[in-house]
Design a protein around this motif. Sequence first.
Motif, mmCIF file in Angstrom:
data_model
loop_
_atom_site.group_PDB
_atom_site.id
_atom_site.type_symbol
_atom_site.label_atom_id
_atom_site.label_comp_id
_atom_site.label_asym_id
_atom_site.label_seq_id
_atom_site.Cartn_x
_atom_site.Cartn_y
_atom_site.Cartn_z
ATOM 1 N N ASP A 122 43.503 39.704 52.097
ATOM 2 C CA ASP A 122 43.606 40.905 51.263
ATOM 3 C C ASP A 122 44.467 40.691 50.030
ATOM 4 O O ASP A 122 44.359 41.446 49.069
ATOM 5 N N HIS A 123 45.375 39.707 50.072
ATOM 6 C CA HIS A 123 46.263 39.562 48.927
ATOM 7 C C HIS A 123 45.573 38.921 47.740
ATOM 8 O O HIS A 123 46.167 38.772 46.676
ATOM 9 N N ARG B 56 41.250 41.624 43.453
ATOM 10 C CA ARG B 56 39.924 42.238 43.578
ATOM 11 C C ARG B 56 39.719 43.223 42.432
ATOM 12 O O ARG B 56 40.670 43.811 41.928
ATOM 13 N N ILE B 57 38.463 43.400 42.082
ATOM 14 C CA ILE B 57 38.086 44.341 41.022
ATOM 15 C C ILE B 57 36.954 45.212 41.551
ATOM 16 O O ILE B 57 35.952 44.702 42.047
ATOM 17 N N ALA B 58 37.128 46.519 41.441
ATOM 18 C CA ALA B 58 36.074 47.476 41.769
ATOM 19 C C ALA B 58 35.634 48.146 40.479
ATOM 20 O O ALA B 58 36.453 48.713 39.752
ATOM 21 N N SER C 160 43.146 45.567 42.559
ATOM 22 C CA SER C 160 43.945 45.532 43.782
ATOM 23 C C SER C 160 44.302 44.084 44.099
ATOM 24 O O SER C 160 43.790 43.144 43.478
ATOM 25 N N GLY C 161 45.177 43.913 45.065
ATOM 26 C CA GLY C 161 45.567 42.575 45.473
ATOM 27 C C GLY C 161 46.735 42.035 44.648
ATOM 28 O O GLY C 161 47.478 42.785 44.001
ATOM 29 N N SER D 244 46.924 51.197 40.650
ATOM 30 C CA SER D 244 47.777 51.683 41.743
ATOM 31 C C SER D 244 47.733 50.782 42.975
ATOM 32 O O SER D 244 48.663 50.787 43.789
ATOM 33 N N GLN D 245 46.662 49.990 43.142
ATOM 34 C CA GLN D 245 46.529 49.164 44.340
ATOM 35 C C GLN D 245 46.995 47.717 44.141
ATOM 36 O O GLN D 245 46.831 46.897 45.044
#
Length: 394
Positions: free
Chosen positions: A17-18, A21-23, A36-37, A68-69
């Motif tokens: 998880d670290h 990532r891109i959504a 995130s990450g 924020s993530q």
Amino acid sequence: MLTIRKRDASGPAKEPDHQPRIAIGEEGGVLGCAFSGSWTTRTVALVDAEMRKMEKRSGFQTLALDLSQIEKMDTAGAWLIDRLVSSFEKKGVEIKMQGQSEIASILLGAVGDAVRREPGSGPTKPPNFIIRGLEAVGRRVYEMRDDFLAAMNILGATIRGSQMKLGRGHAVNMAAIFNQIDRMGVGAIPVVVLMSAIVGAIVAQQGAYQLSYFGADIFVVDLVGVLILRELGVLMTAIMIAGRSGSAITAEIGSMKMREEVDALKVIGLNPIGVLVFPRLVALVVALPCLTIIANFAALGGGILAAWLYSDIAPAAFIDRLRVAIDLSTIFAGLIKAPFMAMIIGIIASVEGMKVGGSAESLGQHVTASVVKSIFVVIILDGLFAMFYAAIEF
């Protein structure tokens, strides 16, 4: 409602998880990106290609970024995000950023400023030499003001007393004073005697050579006596002490400043001026007049020898003529200057020593400045005394 389609830019879903990532999602002219990450130097290479693809996208008016993530971010991750923002800003796209932590905001701001700072973004060319000259003069005036205030602080503290302890008594360390008198006074006798004798001999030799054309060889005694006792004796002694003892004071105090020993004195409740400066100033005020007397005798001795060799003026005749040429005012006119010159040398050397920074280069610069300033001010003071004596006919 904006729906973001998730795409894992870091590879298969089995990665930890670290990883960064891109959504991404697009709706109604708004491109949304949720990060995130961990966005650090070790991981941003995994999303670099995806970020570059995003930079080429077009057809929307707003870019919404959600930070924020994000778990971790360093300057590499901040630079990657700032590159994306900068690319869309050039296209005229409105940027909306939310959820960033305080650290992320600082990093993004710092990276953005550094990236957007163009080479040569300041003045296209340096100001002309007149402006540069005026700027240099202004800086020197402010430096002179600061030096003057520091000198007055040291002088006031010295006049008030030694103040060995901060705000507690005026104990005088006589051992330190006598030690400094030995180093600055007794230790300087050989060089002062040698230089003064040479200068006195040169003055007598040149005077005898010129006066011989007029048959006035005997007046070389008047020349040597008045010039040595009123001007050259004390001036040459002060210059030698400025080069010898002034530089030593600056080097000693400056090296203590570099090793933070001056701060240590304050911590244990001692006054650095009382411990370091006061004994040296007192020693200079005592030693310089004594050295001036010795220098006067040495210079007159050199003058007697030169007059005997070049003008056949016997030492007895030289001394007899010297009694007529000079009086007590001639002697005291030079000796009165000595304490003032000693104070100037000691204060300037102490001020420069207290200004030393934490490097050897700074120590060398301030030692040089101490010697140059001391000699300059001593010569100026000698000229002021000469004008004052002329005004009062002394």
